[in-house]
Design a protein around this motif. Structure first.
Motif, PDB file in Angstrom:
ATOM      1  N   LEU A 223       9.678  15.674  21.145  1.00  0.00           N
ATOM      2  CA  LEU A 223       8.956  16.422  22.178  1.00  0.00           C
ATOM      3  C   LEU A 223       9.421  15.891  23.526  1.00  0.00           C
ATOM      4  O   LEU A 223       9.409  14.684  23.766  1.00  0.00           O
ATOM      5  N   SER A 286       8.991  13.721  17.340  1.00  0.00           N
ATOM      6  CA  SER A 286       8.102  14.764  16.825  1.00  0.00           C
ATOM      7  C   SER A 286       7.479  14.397  15.486  1.00  0.00           C
ATOM      8  O   SER A 286       6.470  14.987  15.084  1.00  0.00           O
ATOM      9  N   SER A 291       1.850  14.640  17.290  1.00  0.00           N
ATOM     10  CA  SER A 291       2.643  14.334  18.486  1.00  0.00           C
ATOM     11  C   SER A 291       2.365  15.299  19.639  1.00  0.00           C
ATOM     12  O   SER A 291       2.345  14.884  20.800  1.00  0.00           O
ATOM     13  N   GLU A 331       9.996  21.085  21.949  1.00  0.00           N
ATOM     14  CA  GLU A 331      10.491  20.334  20.806  1.00  0.00           C
ATOM     15  C   GLU A 331      11.974  20.625  20.673  1.00  0.00           C
ATOM     16  O   GLU A 331      12.381  21.763  20.447  1.00  0.00           O
TER      17      GLU A 331
END
Length: 511
Positions: A223, A286, A291, A331
Protein backbone atom coordinates in the motif's frame (compact mmCIF):
# COMPACT_ATOMS: atom_id res chain seq x y z
CA UNK A 1 40.40 -16.55 4.85
CA UNK A 2 41.48 -16.54 1.20
CA UNK A 3 44.34 -14.34 -0.02
CA UNK A 4 45.28 -13.74 -3.65
CA UNK A 5 48.41 -11.88 -4.72
CA UNK A 6 48.41 -11.88 -8.53
CA UNK A 7 46.11 -10.62 -11.26
CA UNK A 8 45.64 -9.21 -14.76
CA UNK A 9 45.73 -5.58 -15.82
CA UNK A 10 42.83 -3.19 -15.16
CA UNK A 11 41.93 -0.60 -17.79
CA UNK A 12 44.01 2.55 -17.30
CA UNK A 13 42.63 5.93 -18.39
CA UNK A 14 44.82 9.04 -18.56
CA UNK A 15 44.03 12.74 -19.09
CA UNK A 16 44.23 12.45 -22.88
CA UNK A 17 41.46 9.83 -22.99
CA UNK A 18 37.91 11.14 -23.76
CA UNK A 19 36.60 8.96 -20.92
CA UNK A 20 38.80 10.75 -18.38
CA UNK A 21 36.85 13.98 -17.74
CA UNK A 22 33.47 12.44 -16.84
CA UNK A 23 35.21 9.94 -14.56
CA UNK A 24 36.95 12.69 -12.61
CA UNK A 25 33.85 13.67 -10.70
CA UNK A 26 31.02 11.96 -8.91
CA UNK A 27 27.29 12.59 -8.78
CA UNK A 28 27.68 15.87 -6.87
CA UNK A 29 29.24 18.31 -9.36
CA UNK A 30 30.72 20.37 -6.52
CA UNK A 31 33.67 18.00 -6.51
CA UNK A 32 36.15 17.13 -9.23
CA UNK A 33 39.69 15.80 -9.45
CA UNK A 34 42.61 15.73 -11.86
CA UNK A 35 44.24 12.39 -11.03
CA UNK A 36 47.27 11.05 -12.86
CA UNK A 37 45.03 8.26 -14.09
CA UNK A 38 41.84 6.31 -13.40
CA UNK A 39 41.60 2.54 -13.12
CA UNK A 40 38.59 0.56 -14.36
CA UNK A 41 39.09 -2.97 -12.99
CA UNK A 42 36.83 -5.88 -13.86
CA UNK A 43 37.83 -8.37 -11.17
CA UNK A 44 39.25 -8.42 -7.68
CA UNK A 45 42.55 -9.66 -9.07
CA UNK A 46 42.73 -6.65 -11.37
CA UNK A 47 42.05 -4.40 -8.37
CA UNK A 48 44.86 -6.02 -6.40
CA UNK A 49 47.36 -5.80 -9.26
CA UNK A 50 46.54 -2.15 -10.04
CA UNK A 51 46.63 -1.27 -6.36
CA UNK A 52 50.12 -2.77 -6.04
CA UNK A 53 51.26 -0.66 -8.98
CA UNK A 54 49.78 2.48 -7.45
CA UNK A 55 51.45 1.81 -4.11
CA UNK A 56 54.80 1.01 -5.74
CA UNK A 57 54.79 4.42 -7.42
CA UNK A 58 55.50 5.70 -3.90
CA UNK A 59 53.99 9.10 -4.57
CA UNK A 60 54.23 11.82 -1.97
CA UNK A 61 53.32 15.46 -1.71
CA UNK A 62 49.99 17.17 -2.08
CA UNK A 63 48.53 14.82 -4.72
CA UNK A 64 49.06 11.43 -3.16
CA UNK A 65 45.67 9.91 -2.33
CA UNK A 66 44.29 6.70 -3.83
CA UNK A 67 40.47 6.78 -3.80
CA UNK A 68 37.62 4.46 -4.73
CA UNK A 69 34.27 5.05 -6.44
CA UNK A 70 31.45 2.55 -6.81
CA UNK A 71 28.32 4.58 -7.63
CA UNK A 72 29.82 8.04 -7.18
CA UNK A 73 27.20 9.39 -4.78
CA UNK A 74 29.54 10.52 -2.02
CA UNK A 75 28.19 13.86 -0.75
CA UNK A 76 31.64 15.26 0.12
CA UNK A 77 34.99 15.38 -1.70
CA UNK A 78 36.27 12.10 -0.29
CA UNK A 79 36.75 10.58 -3.77
CA UNK A 80 37.24 13.60 -6.02
CA UNK A 81 39.49 16.44 -4.84
CA UNK A 82 42.74 18.19 -5.67
CA UNK A 83 44.87 15.78 -3.62
CA UNK A 84 43.78 12.64 -5.51
CA UNK A 85 46.43 10.85 -7.58
CA UNK A 86 44.56 7.68 -8.60
CA UNK A 87 40.84 6.85 -8.72
CA UNK A 88 39.67 3.25 -8.76
CA UNK A 89 36.28 3.30 -10.49
CA UNK A 90 34.45 0.00 -9.92
CA UNK A 91 31.68 0.60 -12.45
CA UNK A 92 32.57 -2.49 -14.48
CA UNK A 93 32.36 -4.76 -11.41
CA UNK A 94 28.58 -4.88 -11.39
CA UNK A 95 27.69 -8.55 -11.16
CA UNK A 96 24.90 -9.91 -8.93
CA UNK A 97 24.69 -13.70 -8.81
CA UNK A 98 24.37 -16.77 -6.62
CA UNK A 99 27.76 -18.06 -5.52
CA UNK A 100 27.37 -21.81 -5.00
CA UNK A 101 30.75 -22.17 -3.29
CA UNK A 102 29.83 -19.56 -0.71
CA UNK A 103 26.15 -20.57 -0.65
CA UNK A 104 25.28 -16.88 -0.79
CA UNK A 105 24.22 -14.08 -3.11
CA UNK A 106 27.28 -12.17 -4.33
CA UNK A 107 26.98 -8.47 -5.13
CA UNK A 108 30.01 -6.82 -6.70
CA UNK A 109 30.97 -3.37 -5.44
CA UNK A 110 30.07 -1.52 -8.64
CA UNK A 111 26.54 -2.93 -8.80
CA UNK A 112 23.98 -0.20 -8.22
CA UNK A 113 20.68 -0.26 -6.38
CA UNK A 114 18.97 0.17 -9.73
CA UNK A 115 20.45 -3.13 -10.96
CA UNK A 116 19.01 -5.15 -8.08
CA UNK A 117 15.57 -5.39 -9.70
CA UNK A 118 16.84 -7.18 -12.80
CA UNK A 119 19.63 -9.23 -11.28
CA UNK A 120 18.31 -10.11 -7.82
CA UNK A 121 14.56 -9.57 -7.51
CA UNK A 122 13.47 -11.00 -10.88
CA UNK A 123 15.39 -14.30 -10.56
CA UNK A 124 14.78 -14.84 -6.85
CA UNK A 125 12.16 -12.42 -5.43
CA UNK A 126 14.86 -11.66 -2.82
CA UNK A 127 15.88 -8.14 -1.91
CA UNK A 128 18.59 -6.39 0.06
CA UNK A 129 16.72 -3.92 2.32
CA UNK A 130 18.69 -0.93 1.12
CA UNK A 131 18.06 2.46 -0.45
CA UNK A 132 15.98 3.46 -3.45
CA UNK A 133 18.24 5.85 -5.40
CA UNK A 134 19.19 3.78 -8.46
CA UNK A 135 22.69 5.15 -9.01
CA UNK A 136 24.07 4.37 -5.56
CA UNK A 137 26.77 1.69 -5.67
CA UNK A 138 27.10 -1.26 -3.32
CA UNK A 139 30.72 -0.41 -2.50
CA UNK A 140 29.71 2.67 -0.53
CA UNK A 141 26.13 1.94 0.43
CA UNK A 142 26.75 -1.36 2.20
CA UNK A 143 29.84 -0.57 4.35
CA UNK A 144 28.06 2.50 5.71
CA UNK A 145 25.12 0.41 6.96
CA UNK A 146 22.71 1.32 4.16
CA UNK A 147 18.98 1.44 4.89
CA UNK A 148 15.81 1.87 2.87
CA UNK A 149 12.06 1.54 2.58
CA UNK A 150 11.98 -2.00 3.97
CA UNK A 151 14.40 -1.49 6.84
CA UNK A 152 11.71 -1.17 9.50
CA UNK A 153 10.38 -4.50 8.23
CA UNK A 154 13.67 -6.33 7.63
CA UNK A 155 16.60 -4.35 9.09
CA UNK A 156 19.70 -2.91 7.42
CA UNK A 157 21.72 -4.20 4.47
CA UNK A 158 24.55 -5.22 6.79
CA UNK A 159 22.25 -7.37 8.91
CA UNK A 160 22.46 -9.94 6.09
CA UNK A 161 26.12 -9.50 5.13
CA UNK A 162 28.01 -12.78 5.40
CA UNK A 163 31.31 -12.02 3.70
CA UNK A 164 33.34 -9.31 2.00
CA UNK A 165 36.34 -9.30 -0.32
CA UNK A 166 38.77 -6.43 0.19
CA UNK A 167 42.03 -5.39 -1.47
CA UNK A 168 44.29 -4.21 1.36
CA UNK A 169 47.89 -3.02 1.74
CA UNK A 170 50.02 -4.45 4.54
CA UNK A 171 52.78 -2.71 6.52
CA UNK A 172 55.34 -3.75 3.92
CA UNK A 173 53.41 -2.12 1.09
CA UNK A 174 52.16 -5.40 -0.37
CA UNK A 175 48.66 -5.46 -1.84
CA UNK A 176 46.56 -8.52 -1.01
CA UNK A 177 43.03 -9.64 -1.77
CA UNK A 178 41.39 -10.88 1.42
CA UNK A 179 38.05 -12.62 1.81
CA UNK A 180 36.60 -12.21 5.30
CA UNK A 181 33.45 -13.82 6.66
CA UNK A 182 31.21 -13.45 9.68
CA UNK A 183 32.27 -16.83 11.02
CA UNK A 184 36.03 -16.60 10.45
CA UNK A 185 37.92 -18.12 13.36
CA UNK A 186 40.78 -15.70 12.82
CA UNK A 187 39.68 -12.68 14.85
CA UNK A 188 41.61 -10.19 12.72
CA UNK A 189 39.96 -11.46 9.55
CA UNK A 190 36.51 -11.44 11.12
CA UNK A 191 37.17 -7.87 12.26
CA UNK A 192 37.75 -6.87 8.63
CA UNK A 193 34.26 -8.21 7.83
CA UNK A 194 32.85 -6.39 10.87
CA UNK A 195 34.40 -3.07 9.82
CA UNK A 196 32.34 -3.27 6.62
CA UNK A 197 29.06 -3.58 8.55
CA UNK A 198 28.81 0.15 9.30
CA UNK A 199 32.38 1.47 9.48
CA UNK A 200 31.98 3.40 6.23
CA UNK A 201 33.88 3.25 2.96
CA UNK A 202 37.38 4.40 2.08
CA UNK A 203 39.11 3.54 5.37
CA UNK A 204 40.38 -0.05 5.21
CA UNK A 205 40.88 -1.04 1.59
CA UNK A 206 39.00 -1.46 -1.67
CA UNK A 207 35.87 -3.57 -1.12
CA UNK A 208 35.30 -5.56 -4.30
CA UNK A 209 32.52 -8.08 -3.49
CA UNK A 210 29.88 -8.69 -0.82
CA UNK A 211 28.06 -11.94 -0.02
CA UNK A 212 24.62 -12.12 1.59
CA UNK A 213 22.76 -14.98 3.22
CA UNK A 214 19.14 -15.40 4.33
CA UNK A 215 17.91 -12.41 2.33
CA UNK A 216 14.17 -11.72 2.72
CA UNK A 217 11.64 -11.77 -0.08
CA UNK A 218 10.14 -8.50 -1.26
CA UNK A 219 6.46 -7.91 -0.51
CA UNK A 220 4.14 -9.04 -3.29
CA UNK A 221 2.33 -5.72 -3.15
CA UNK A 222 2.52 -2.64 -0.97
CA UNK A 223 0.00 0.00 0.00
CA UNK A 224 1.48 3.29 -1.10
CA UNK A 225 0.28 6.82 -0.48
CA UNK A 226 1.54 10.35 -0.90
CA UNK A 227 0.07 13.66 0.09
CA UNK A 228 0.84 17.08 1.47
CA UNK A 229 -0.23 20.27 3.17
CA UNK A 230 -0.24 23.56 1.26
CA UNK A 231 2.38 25.98 2.53
CA UNK A 232 0.05 28.85 1.62
CA UNK A 233 -2.51 27.56 4.16
CA UNK A 234 -0.14 26.24 6.81
CA UNK A 235 0.39 28.28 9.97
CA UNK A 236 2.90 27.69 12.73
CA UNK A 237 0.50 25.61 14.81
CA UNK A 238 -0.29 23.35 11.87
CA UNK A 239 3.40 22.90 11.09
CA UNK A 240 4.13 21.99 14.69
CA UNK A 241 1.28 19.50 14.80
CA UNK A 242 2.49 17.76 11.63
CA UNK A 243 6.01 17.32 13.01
CA UNK A 244 4.68 16.24 16.41
CA UNK A 245 2.16 13.81 14.94
CA UNK A 246 4.86 12.11 12.88
CA UNK A 247 7.33 11.82 15.75
CA UNK A 248 4.79 10.71 18.32
CA UNK A 249 3.41 8.05 15.99
CA UNK A 250 6.78 6.37 15.54
CA UNK A 251 7.67 6.81 19.21
CA UNK A 252 4.53 4.80 19.96
CA UNK A 253 5.16 2.23 17.21
CA UNK A 254 8.78 1.19 17.65
CA UNK A 255 8.14 -2.35 16.43
CA UNK A 256 7.85 -5.70 18.10
CA UNK A 257 5.72 -8.82 17.54
CA UNK A 258 2.51 -7.16 18.71
CA UNK A 259 2.93 -3.83 16.93
CA UNK A 260 0.63 -3.71 13.87
CA UNK A 261 2.71 -0.84 12.47
CA UNK A 262 6.09 -2.59 12.80
CA UNK A 263 6.44 -2.70 8.98
CA UNK A 264 5.14 0.78 8.10
CA UNK A 265 7.70 3.10 6.54
CA UNK A 266 7.02 6.81 6.06
CA UNK A 267 8.85 9.95 5.02
CA UNK A 268 7.93 13.47 6.10
CA UNK A 269 9.24 16.12 3.69
CA UNK A 270 9.58 19.50 5.37
CA UNK A 271 10.17 21.44 2.20
CA UNK A 272 11.29 25.02 1.79
CA UNK A 273 8.24 27.36 1.59
CA UNK A 274 9.07 28.17 -2.03
CA UNK A 275 7.72 24.68 -2.77
CA UNK A 276 3.95 24.22 -2.86
CA UNK A 277 3.53 21.64 -0.11
CA UNK A 278 4.98 19.91 2.89
CA UNK A 279 4.92 16.27 1.80
CA UNK A 280 4.23 12.84 3.25
CA UNK A 281 5.02 9.43 1.72
CA UNK A 282 4.05 6.11 3.31
CA UNK A 283 4.15 2.45 2.32
CA UNK A 284 3.09 -0.76 4.05
CA UNK A 285 3.33 -4.40 2.99
CA UNK A 286 -0.19 -5.36 1.85
CA UNK A 287 0.19 -8.76 3.50
CA UNK A 288 0.08 -7.13 6.94
CA UNK A 289 -3.34 -8.00 8.43
CA UNK A 290 -5.89 -5.22 7.94
CA UNK A 291 -3.29 -3.13 6.10
CA UNK A 292 -5.82 -0.80 4.42
CA UNK A 293 -7.36 0.20 7.75
CA UNK A 294 -3.92 0.63 9.32
CA UNK A 295 -2.85 2.97 6.55
CA UNK A 296 -6.07 4.98 6.82
CA UNK A 297 -5.67 5.29 10.59
CA UNK A 298 -2.07 6.42 10.16
CA UNK A 299 -3.15 9.17 7.77
CA UNK A 300 -5.90 10.22 10.18
CA UNK A 301 -3.35 10.52 12.98
CA UNK A 302 -1.06 12.58 10.76
CA UNK A 303 -3.96 14.96 10.08
CA UNK A 304 -5.00 15.26 13.70
CA UNK A 305 -5.19 18.92 14.71
CA UNK A 306 -4.02 20.13 11.28
CA UNK A 307 -6.20 22.42 9.19
CA UNK A 308 -6.64 22.15 6.30
CA UNK A 309 -6.11 18.40 6.16
CA UNK A 310 -3.64 16.69 3.89
CA UNK A 311 -4.44 16.59 0.19
CA UNK A 312 -2.90 14.70 -2.75
CA UNK A 313 0.32 16.10 -4.13
CA UNK A 314 0.01 18.37 -7.13
CA UNK A 315 3.66 19.33 -7.43
CA UNK A 316 6.87 17.37 -7.15
CA UNK A 317 8.05 17.38 -3.56
CA UNK A 318 11.62 17.09 -2.35
CA UNK A 319 13.52 14.28 -4.04
CA UNK A 320 10.52 12.41 -5.47
CA UNK A 321 9.16 14.04 -8.66
CA UNK A 322 7.27 10.91 -9.74
CA UNK A 323 4.79 11.52 -6.93
CA UNK A 324 3.31 14.54 -8.68
CA UNK A 325 0.85 12.42 -10.67
CA UNK A 326 -0.10 9.95 -7.95
CA UNK A 327 -2.86 9.75 -5.40
CA UNK A 328 -3.43 7.11 -2.80
CA UNK A 329 -3.48 4.94 -0.97
CA UNK A 330 -2.89 2.54 -3.86
CA UNK A 331 -2.01 -1.14 -3.77
CA UNK A 332 0.95 -1.54 -6.09
CA UNK A 333 3.40 -4.31 -6.93
CA UNK A 334 6.53 -3.79 -4.87
CA UNK A 335 8.79 -3.14 -7.91
CA UNK A 336 6.48 -0.29 -8.94
CA UNK A 337 6.93 1.36 -5.54
CA UNK A 338 10.70 0.99 -5.96
CA UNK A 339 10.57 2.65 -9.38
CA UNK A 340 8.38 5.51 -8.15
CA UNK A 341 10.81 6.44 -5.41
CA UNK A 342 13.93 5.32 -7.26
CA UNK A 343 14.19 8.23 -9.64
CA UNK A 344 17.43 9.59 -11.01
CA UNK A 345 17.32 13.41 -10.74
CA UNK A 346 19.50 15.67 -12.82
CA UNK A 347 22.89 16.16 -11.17
CA UNK A 348 22.88 19.26 -8.99
CA UNK A 349 25.34 20.68 -6.56
CA UNK A 350 24.21 19.99 -3.01
CA UNK A 351 24.90 19.90 0.69
CA UNK A 352 23.57 17.27 3.10
CA UNK A 353 23.47 16.82 6.86
CA UNK A 354 21.92 14.20 9.10
CA UNK A 355 20.70 13.33 12.59
CA UNK A 356 19.34 10.29 14.41
CA UNK A 357 16.49 10.89 16.87
CA UNK A 358 15.79 8.74 19.92
CA UNK A 359 12.64 10.78 20.64
CA UNK A 360 10.23 12.96 18.69
CA UNK A 361 11.69 16.35 17.82
CA UNK A 362 11.64 18.59 20.92
CA UNK A 363 10.19 22.09 20.77
CA UNK A 364 13.61 23.70 20.42
CA UNK A 365 14.30 21.74 17.24
CA UNK A 366 10.88 22.52 15.80
CA UNK A 367 11.44 26.20 16.65
CA UNK A 368 14.69 26.14 14.67
CA UNK A 369 13.01 24.37 11.76
CA UNK A 370 10.07 26.75 11.61
CA UNK A 371 12.22 29.85 11.96
CA UNK A 372 14.77 28.59 9.44
CA UNK A 373 12.15 27.75 6.85
CA UNK A 374 9.68 30.60 7.32
CA UNK A 375 12.41 33.18 7.91
CA UNK A 376 13.74 32.32 4.47
CA UNK A 377 10.37 32.12 2.71
CA UNK A 378 11.06 35.08 0.39
CA UNK A 379 13.90 33.20 -1.29
CA UNK A 380 13.53 30.39 -3.82
CA UNK A 381 15.37 27.37 -2.56
CA UNK A 382 15.40 23.70 -3.55
CA UNK A 383 15.64 22.41 -0.01
CA UNK A 384 14.02 19.93 2.34
CA UNK A 385 14.50 18.52 5.81
CA UNK A 386 13.51 14.90 5.25
CA UNK A 387 12.44 12.86 8.28
CA UNK A 388 12.43 9.10 7.73
CA UNK A 389 10.79 6.63 10.06
CA UNK A 390 13.39 4.37 11.63
CA UNK A 391 13.74 1.66 14.24
CA UNK A 392 11.47 -1.41 14.43
CA UNK A 393 13.51 -4.33 12.96
CA UNK A 394 16.61 -2.11 12.70
CA UNK A 395 16.61 -1.90 16.49
CA UNK A 396 15.59 -5.46 17.27
CA UNK A 397 17.31 -7.73 14.76
CA UNK A 398 20.13 -8.35 17.19
CA UNK A 399 23.14 -8.68 14.87
CA UNK A 400 26.68 -7.64 15.82
CA UNK A 401 27.60 -4.84 13.42
CA UNK A 402 29.59 -1.62 13.38
CA UNK A 403 26.39 0.46 13.16
CA UNK A 404 26.27 2.45 16.39
CA UNK A 405 22.69 3.73 16.15
CA UNK A 406 20.32 0.90 17.08
CA UNK A 407 17.67 2.55 19.23
CA UNK A 408 16.58 5.56 17.14
CA UNK A 409 13.02 6.09 15.92
CA UNK A 410 13.68 8.76 13.26
CA UNK A 411 16.47 9.69 10.89
CA UNK A 412 16.79 13.21 9.43
CA UNK A 413 18.47 14.29 6.23
CA UNK A 414 18.87 18.03 5.72
CA UNK A 415 19.29 18.84 2.03
CA UNK A 416 19.78 21.84 -0.23
CA UNK A 417 20.53 21.89 -3.97
CA UNK A 418 21.50 24.48 -6.56
CA UNK A 419 22.58 24.56 -10.24
CA UNK A 420 26.20 23.52 -10.68
CA UNK A 421 26.87 26.78 -12.52
CA UNK A 422 26.18 28.77 -9.34
CA UNK A 423 28.61 29.10 -6.40
CA UNK A 424 26.00 28.11 -3.80
CA UNK A 425 27.44 30.20 -0.96
CA UNK A 426 24.06 31.44 0.24
CA UNK A 427 22.56 27.94 0.13
CA UNK A 428 25.47 26.62 2.19
CA UNK A 429 25.11 29.42 4.72
CA UNK A 430 21.39 28.82 5.06
CA UNK A 431 21.51 25.06 5.66
CA UNK A 432 24.49 25.36 8.00
CA UNK A 433 22.71 27.92 10.14
CA UNK A 434 19.43 25.98 10.19
CA UNK A 435 21.27 22.82 11.27
CA UNK A 436 23.39 24.57 13.89
CA UNK A 437 20.31 26.16 15.41
CA UNK A 438 18.56 22.79 15.73
CA UNK A 439 21.12 21.19 18.05
CA UNK A 440 23.01 22.38 21.15
CA UNK A 441 26.63 22.74 20.15
CA UNK A 442 25.59 22.72 16.52
CA UNK A 443 25.44 18.91 16.14
CA UNK A 444 23.18 16.04 17.33
CA UNK A 445 25.37 14.80 20.16
CA UNK A 446 24.58 11.22 21.32
CA UNK A 447 22.32 11.48 24.35
CA UNK A 448 18.75 11.02 25.48
CA UNK A 449 17.26 12.87 22.48
CA UNK A 450 19.69 12.61 19.56
CA UNK A 451 22.22 9.95 18.58
CA UNK A 452 24.72 11.40 16.16
CA UNK A 453 24.91 11.26 12.39
CA UNK A 454 24.84 8.80 9.46
CA UNK A 455 28.24 8.07 7.90
CA UNK A 456 26.61 7.55 4.48
CA UNK A 457 25.45 11.19 4.63
CA UNK A 458 28.95 12.57 5.30
CA UNK A 459 29.28 16.19 6.40
CA UNK A 460 32.72 17.74 6.80
CA UNK A 461 31.22 20.55 8.90
CA UNK A 462 31.15 18.05 11.76
CA UNK A 463 34.96 18.37 11.81
CA UNK A 464 34.90 22.17 11.73
CA UNK A 465 34.95 23.95 15.12
CA UNK A 466 33.14 26.86 13.51
CA UNK A 467 30.05 24.65 13.10
CA UNK A 468 30.62 21.97 15.73
CA UNK A 469 31.13 23.68 19.09
CA UNK A 470 29.97 20.69 21.14
CA UNK A 471 33.41 19.32 21.94
CA UNK A 472 32.25 15.94 20.58
CA UNK A 473 34.37 14.79 17.62
CA UNK A 474 32.96 13.79 14.27
CA UNK A 475 34.08 10.20 14.87
CA UNK A 476 31.83 9.88 17.93
CA UNK A 477 28.90 11.41 16.04
CA UNK A 478 29.18 8.74 13.35
CA UNK A 479 30.46 5.71 15.22
CA UNK A 480 29.75 6.22 18.93
CA UNK A 481 31.53 3.69 21.13
CA UNK A 482 32.39 1.52 18.11
CA UNK A 483 35.14 3.88 17.02
CA UNK A 484 38.05 2.53 19.12
CA UNK A 485 37.51 -0.96 17.67
CA UNK A 486 37.39 0.49 14.15
CA UNK A 487 40.71 2.22 14.83
CA UNK A 488 42.32 -1.04 15.89
CA UNK A 489 41.03 -2.69 12.70
CA UNK A 490 42.45 0.22 10.73
CA UNK A 491 45.86 -0.35 12.31
CA UNK A 492 45.74 -4.06 11.45
CA UNK A 493 44.55 -3.78 7.86
CA UNK A 494 45.69 -0.32 6.66
CA UNK A 495 48.75 0.47 8.82
CA UNK A 496 50.23 2.77 6.16
CA UNK A 497 47.00 4.81 5.95
CA UNK A 498 46.80 4.29 2.20
CA UNK A 499 43.02 4.67 2.27
CA UNK A 500 42.17 8.01 3.74
CA UNK A 501 39.91 11.02 3.32
CA UNK A 502 38.74 13.91 5.49
CA UNK A 503 36.64 11.67 7.73
CA UNK A 504 38.21 8.24 7.28
CA UNK A 505 38.85 6.13 10.36
CA UNK A 506 42.06 7.37 11.96
CA UNK A 507 45.00 5.24 13.04
CA UNK A 508 45.11 5.01 16.84
CA UNK A 509 47.82 6.80 18.76
CA UNK A 510 50.99 4.77 19.17
CA UNK A 511 50.94 2.74 22.34
Amino acid sequence: MAVETSGSAAIKIGPEDPRYAPLCRGFNPRWTARPDYIRLPRTGREVRSALQEAVDENASGERSRITVRSGGHCYENFVSSDDVRVIFDLTLMDGIYHDADMDAVCIEAGATIGQHYKSLYLPTRKIVPGGSCPGVGAGGHIPGGGFGLLSRQYGLTVDYLYAVEVAVVDRHGRAKLVKATADDRDRDVRDLWWAHTGGGGGSFGIATRFWFRDLPEAPRTALFTSGGWNWSELDENGFRRIVANFGEFFAEHQGGPDDPYADLFAILLLTHPSKEKVGLIAQLDSAVPDSARLMADFLDQMNEGVRPEMAALSEAVGEYPALADLQGPLELPWPVVERILGHAPNPRAGKHKSAYMRTPLPESQVDALWNGLIGDRHNVRDAVVQIDSYGSKVNSIGTDTAVAQRDSILKLQHQVYWPETEPGDDHLRWIRELYRNMYPGGVPVPGDVTDGCFINYPDVDLSDPAWNTSGVPWSTLYFGDKYPRLQQIKRRWDPLNVFRHRQSVELPDAE
